[in-house]
Design an enzyme around this catalytic site. Structure first.
Site, PDB file in Angstrom:
ATOM      1  N   CYS A  17      -2.178   2.131   7.130  1.00  9.44           N
ATOM      2  CA  CYS A  17      -1.582   1.063   6.329  1.00  9.44           C
ATOM      3  C   CYS A  17      -2.066  -0.320   6.746  1.00  9.44           C
ATOM      4  CB  CYS A  17      -0.061   1.128   6.430  1.00  9.44           C
ATOM      5  SG  CYS A  17       0.580   0.823   8.083  1.00  9.44           S
ATOM      6  N   ASN A  47      -6.057   3.883  14.875  1.00  7.40           N
ATOM      7  CA  ASN A  47      -6.931   3.495  13.776  1.00  7.40           C
ATOM      8  C   ASN A  47      -7.657   2.204  14.119  1.00  7.40           C
ATOM      9  OD1 ASN A  47      -6.208   5.506  11.630  1.00  7.40           O
ATOM     10  ND2 ASN A  47      -4.180   4.643  12.006  1.00  7.40           N
ATOM     11  N   CYS A  75       3.019  -5.657  16.349  1.00  5.80           N
ATOM     12  CA  CYS A  75       2.341  -4.613  17.133  1.00  5.80           C
ATOM     13  C   CYS A  75       0.840  -4.871  17.123  1.00  5.80           C
ATOM     14  CB  CYS A  75       2.661  -3.240  16.560  1.00  5.80           C
ATOM     15  SG  CYS A  75       4.422  -2.816  16.639  1.00  5.80           S
ATOM     16  N   CYS A 125       3.481   8.235   1.437  1.00  2.85           N
ATOM     17  CA  CYS A 125       3.792   7.227   2.451  1.00  2.85           C
ATOM     18  C   CYS A 125       3.965   5.892   1.731  1.00  2.85           C
ATOM     19  CB  CYS A 125       2.666   7.141   3.477  1.00  2.85           C
ATOM     20  SG  CYS A 125       2.916   5.865   4.738  1.00  2.85           S
ATOM     21  N   CYS A 127      -1.846  -2.727  14.889  1.00  8.85           N
ATOM     22  CA  CYS A 127      -1.497  -2.467  13.493  1.00  8.85           C
ATOM     23  C   CYS A 127      -2.029  -3.560  12.577  1.00  8.85           C
ATOM     24  CB  CYS A 127       0.014  -2.351  13.349  1.00  8.85           C
ATOM     25  SG  CYS A 127       0.556  -1.971  11.671  1.00  8.85           S
ATOM     26  N   LEU A 169       6.498   4.942  19.667  1.00  9.84           N
ATOM     27  CA  LEU A 169       6.693   4.762  21.102  1.00  9.84           C
ATOM     28  C   LEU A 169       5.469   4.102  21.752  1.00  9.84           C
ATOM     29  CD1 LEU A 169       8.933   5.394  23.155  1.00  9.84           C
ATOM     30  CD2 LEU A 169       7.690   7.483  23.715  1.00  9.84           C
ATOM     31  N   CYS A 225       4.591  -7.595   7.854  1.00 11.74           N
ATOM     32  CA  CYS A 225       5.483  -7.150   8.929  1.00 11.74           C
ATOM     33  C   CYS A 225       5.550  -8.240   9.982  1.00 11.74           C
ATOM     34  CB  CYS A 225       4.969  -5.843   9.531  1.00 11.74           C
ATOM     35  SG  CYS A 225       6.031  -5.158  10.828  1.00 11.74           S
ATOM     36  N   SER A 263      10.299   5.519   9.788  1.00  9.28           N
ATOM     37  CA  SER A 263       9.666   5.127  11.041  1.00  9.28           C
ATOM     38  C   SER A 263      10.185   3.764  11.498  1.00  9.28           C
ATOM     39  CB  SER A 263       8.146   5.054  10.846  1.00  9.28           C
ATOM     40  OG  SER A 263       7.501   4.600  12.012  1.00  9.28           O
ATOM     41  N   GLU A 317       0.830  -1.207   0.000  1.00 10.94           N
ATOM     42  CA  GLU A 317       0.000   0.000   0.000  1.00 10.94           C
ATOM     43  C   GLU A 317       0.862   1.252   0.000  1.00 10.94           C
ATOM     44  OE1 GLU A 317      -2.695  -0.173   3.270  1.00 10.94           O
ATOM     45  OE2 GLU A 317      -3.314  -2.225   2.808  1.00 10.94           O
TER      46      GLU A 317
END
Length: 353
Positions: A333, A291, A117, A106, A120, A216, A113, A192, A93
């Site tokens: 994302c 989000n 997290c 972006c 996410c 963080l 990934c 990031s 994306e």
């Protein structure tokens, strides 16, 4: 013979191939300019080269493309979200955003990934592989072709952990900023990370000029480990020390990304802990209402984020709430890629990645 992806080659690597063919050195600069300034998609378009050289390039190299699988344009601002299909059928994306200072993009750095997290969507569909330097560049070039604009700044905050794909990301930076190519100043680039401490220090030592943004999301070690497993390997004190090192080495202020989650990290006590953690550090806190994603219950109310910002400011922390863009098109994302991967898996009778 397998063809080489020419967009990932540095001018030096390209020159070595051409010299082996008996071509003069300046040909490498010509070809590099065709690829990264004029952004041609076929070797036949390199009209300053001889037909013989163009044919040889065609035999040995390829210029890959990304296909637009989905394109979502926001009805409330000028944000456009692209779901790109890679040559191997995977998806990434890219989000085009309009700011007063120009067009910002972006981009993704991995297919999926592996950082885990909890808030996410990028990690839910699973990690598949790293993106090549060419695949990162192509997110810029394809978007420019579709949108008819020049990209002025870049953030590596899409799918993936950029510092987990360190070598390819650094190679991408060098291609992106090369004066004979696209020529973007790396001072207009932000990268990031969720906190890969050794890579932060290594990036600092390179003094590339990029802005470091650190995810963080909690000043409490136990809570951060719950929502961000990376904290178990690189604890918060080590991460903050690496951030201080980045500023001391590069002179570039670090941005702390903080997704405010109701009931998790947005209390007055959290604000006090965060202020204590960042005391004396040259940084800026970028607050983000988390989000919402279907697989998690994490939510944030705008008024709670505003109250958290006010408390941080009262405690002397430089904090602002990030402007929300493309909220009507799931501009955060990972969500489109997750859905597309699931649709393919369902069509094949299997599960998600």
């Amino acid at each position: 013979m397998e063809q080489i992806d020419i967009l990932s080659l540095s001018p030096e690597a390209l020159r070595a191939y051409l010299e082996a063919w008996g071509e003069p050195k300046f040909r490498a600069k010509q070809i590099f300019g065709w690829l990264h300034q004029k952004q041609v998609t076929e070797f036949s378009q390199m009209t300053s080269l001889s037909l013989q050289l163009r044919e040889k390039l065609e035999q040995n190299f390829c210029i890959n493309r990304l296909n637009i699988e989905r394109r979502l344009a926001s009805s409330i601002d000028d944000t456009v979200k692209y779901l790109y299909r890679l040559p191997d059928g995977n998806f990434v994306e890219t989000v085009l955003m309009d700011y007063h200072h120009g067009k910002s993009l972006c981009i993704s750095t991995q297919v999926g990934c592996r950082m885990g997290c909890q808030f996410c969507a990028s990690t839910i569909a699973g990690y598949v592989r790293n993106l090549t330097p060419a695949e990162m560049l192509l997110q810029i070039y394809e978007t420019q072709r579709d949108a008819g604009c020049r990209i002025d700044s870049l953030v590596l905050m899409g799918i993936g952990e950029p510092l987990d794909n360190f070598e390819n990301v650094v190679a991408f930076f060098r291609l992106l900023s090369h004066p004979d190519g696209f020529g973007m100043s790396l001072r207009h680039v932000a990268v990031s990370t969720c906190g890969l401490v050794p890579r932060i220090r290594e990036l600092a030592d390179m003094r590339l000029g990029v802005t470091l943004s650190v995810s963080l999301h909690s000043p409490d070690a136990r809570r951060r480990s719950e929502i961000m497993p990376v904290n178990r390997k690189y604890p918060l004190p080590e991460l903050l020390e690496a951030c201080r090192y980045y500023f001391q080495t590069t002179g570039r202020r670090v941005t702390m990304e903080y997704a405010v989650i109701d009931g998790v990290n947005g209390t007055k006590a959290d604000a006090k802990k965060l202020a204590d953690c960042l005391h004396g550090m040259q940084c800026h806190v970028n607050l983000i209402p988390v989000n919402p994603i279907a697989e998690r219950s994490f939510r944030a109310f705008r008024k709670n984020v505003e109250q958290f910002e006010q408390e941080l400011r009262r405690l002397g922390v430089n904090a602002t709430i990030r402007r929300t863009l493309g909220s009507d098109i799931q501009a955060a994302c990972g969500q489109l890629r997750r859905d597309a991967s699931q649709q393919i898996a369902d069509a094949c009778g299997g599960g998600s990645n």
